[in-house]
Design a protein around this motif. Structure first.
Motif, mmCIF file in Angstrom:
data_model
loop_
_atom_site.group_PDB
_atom_site.id
_atom_site.type_symbol
_atom_site.label_atom_id
_atom_site.label_comp_id
_atom_site.label_asym_id
_atom_site.label_seq_id
_atom_site.Cartn_x
_atom_site.Cartn_y
_atom_site.Cartn_z
ATOM 1 N N GLY A 160 12.254 71.681 -0.731
ATOM 2 C CA GLY A 160 11.863 73.057 -0.432
ATOM 3 C C GLY A 160 12.208 73.991 -1.569
ATOM 4 O O GLY A 160 12.701 73.571 -2.613
ATOM 5 N N ASP A 161 11.952 75.264 -1.359
ATOM 6 C CA ASP A 161 12.083 76.263 -2.420
ATOM 7 C C ASP A 161 13.388 77.047 -2.401
ATOM 8 O O ASP A 161 13.439 78.164 -2.898
ATOM 9 N N LYS A 220 15.900 75.000 -6.889
ATOM 10 C CA LYS A 220 15.143 75.431 -8.069
ATOM 11 C C LYS A 220 16.012 75.345 -9.326
ATOM 12 O O LYS A 220 15.540 74.961 -10.387
ATOM 13 N N ILE A 221 17.289 75.697 -9.194
ATOM 14 C CA ILE A 221 18.221 75.605 -10.321
ATOM 15 C C ILE A 221 18.393 74.148 -10.726
ATOM 16 O O ILE A 221 18.303 73.799 -11.912
ATOM 17 N N ILE A 222 18.650 73.287 -9.761
ATOM 18 C CA ILE A 222 18.837 71.856 -10.046
ATOM 19 C C ILE A 222 17.575 71.272 -10.657
ATOM 20 O O ILE A 222 17.637 70.517 -11.643
ATOM 21 N N ASP A 281 19.115 82.578 -18.770
ATOM 22 C CA ASP A 281 18.001 81.675 -19.086
ATOM 23 C C ASP A 281 17.717 80.718 -17.924
ATOM 24 O O ASP A 281 16.566 80.420 -17.628
ATOM 25 N N MET A 282 18.782 80.242 -17.282
ATOM 26 C CA MET A 282 18.596 79.344 -16.139
ATOM 27 C C MET A 282 17.903 80.060 -14.989
ATOM 28 O O MET A 282 17.008 79.501 -14.363
ATOM 29 N N ALA A 293 14.280 78.965 -13.707
ATOM 30 C CA ALA A 293 14.155 78.481 -12.332
ATOM 31 C C ALA A 293 13.290 79.410 -11.482
ATOM 32 O O ALA A 293 12.930 79.065 -10.362
ATOM 33 N N GLY A 294 12.982 80.588 -12.019
ATOM 34 C CA GLY A 294 12.158 81.527 -11.284
ATOM 35 C C GLY A 294 12.877 82.191 -10.127
ATOM 36 O O GLY A 294 12.288 82.454 -9.076
#
Length: 72
Positions: free
Chosen positions: A11-12, A17-19, A34-35, A39-40
């Motif tokens: 899922g989101d 997202k970071i991983i 930057d991360m 990752a958005g």
């Protein structure tokens, strides 16, 4: 842009997202900002999950320039 297999399975949630970002960019190092951008997610979301990422040894410092730290 198509979601990665990890995000399709988990899922989101911001932590996934970071991983996913770190897995996709293995071997490279990034600032926390930057991360978050990569990752958005919002910077605040990254900081909310950061203690868990450190506790589970999913991030580590690779370099430091003054106060700026880079992580992988």
């Amino acid at each position: 842009m198509e979601k990665s297999l990890l995000l399709r399975l988990t899922g989101d949630m911001p932590i996934f997202k970071i991983i996913d970002f770190l897995v996709e960019n293995k071997g490279m190092d990034f600032t926390k900002l930057d991360m978050a951008k990569g990752a958005g997610i919002a910077r605040a979301s990254l900081f909310n999950y950061w203690p868990e990422l450190e506790q589970r040894l999913l991030v580590k410092i690779t370099r430091q320039f003054g106060k700026t730290k880079l992580y992988t």
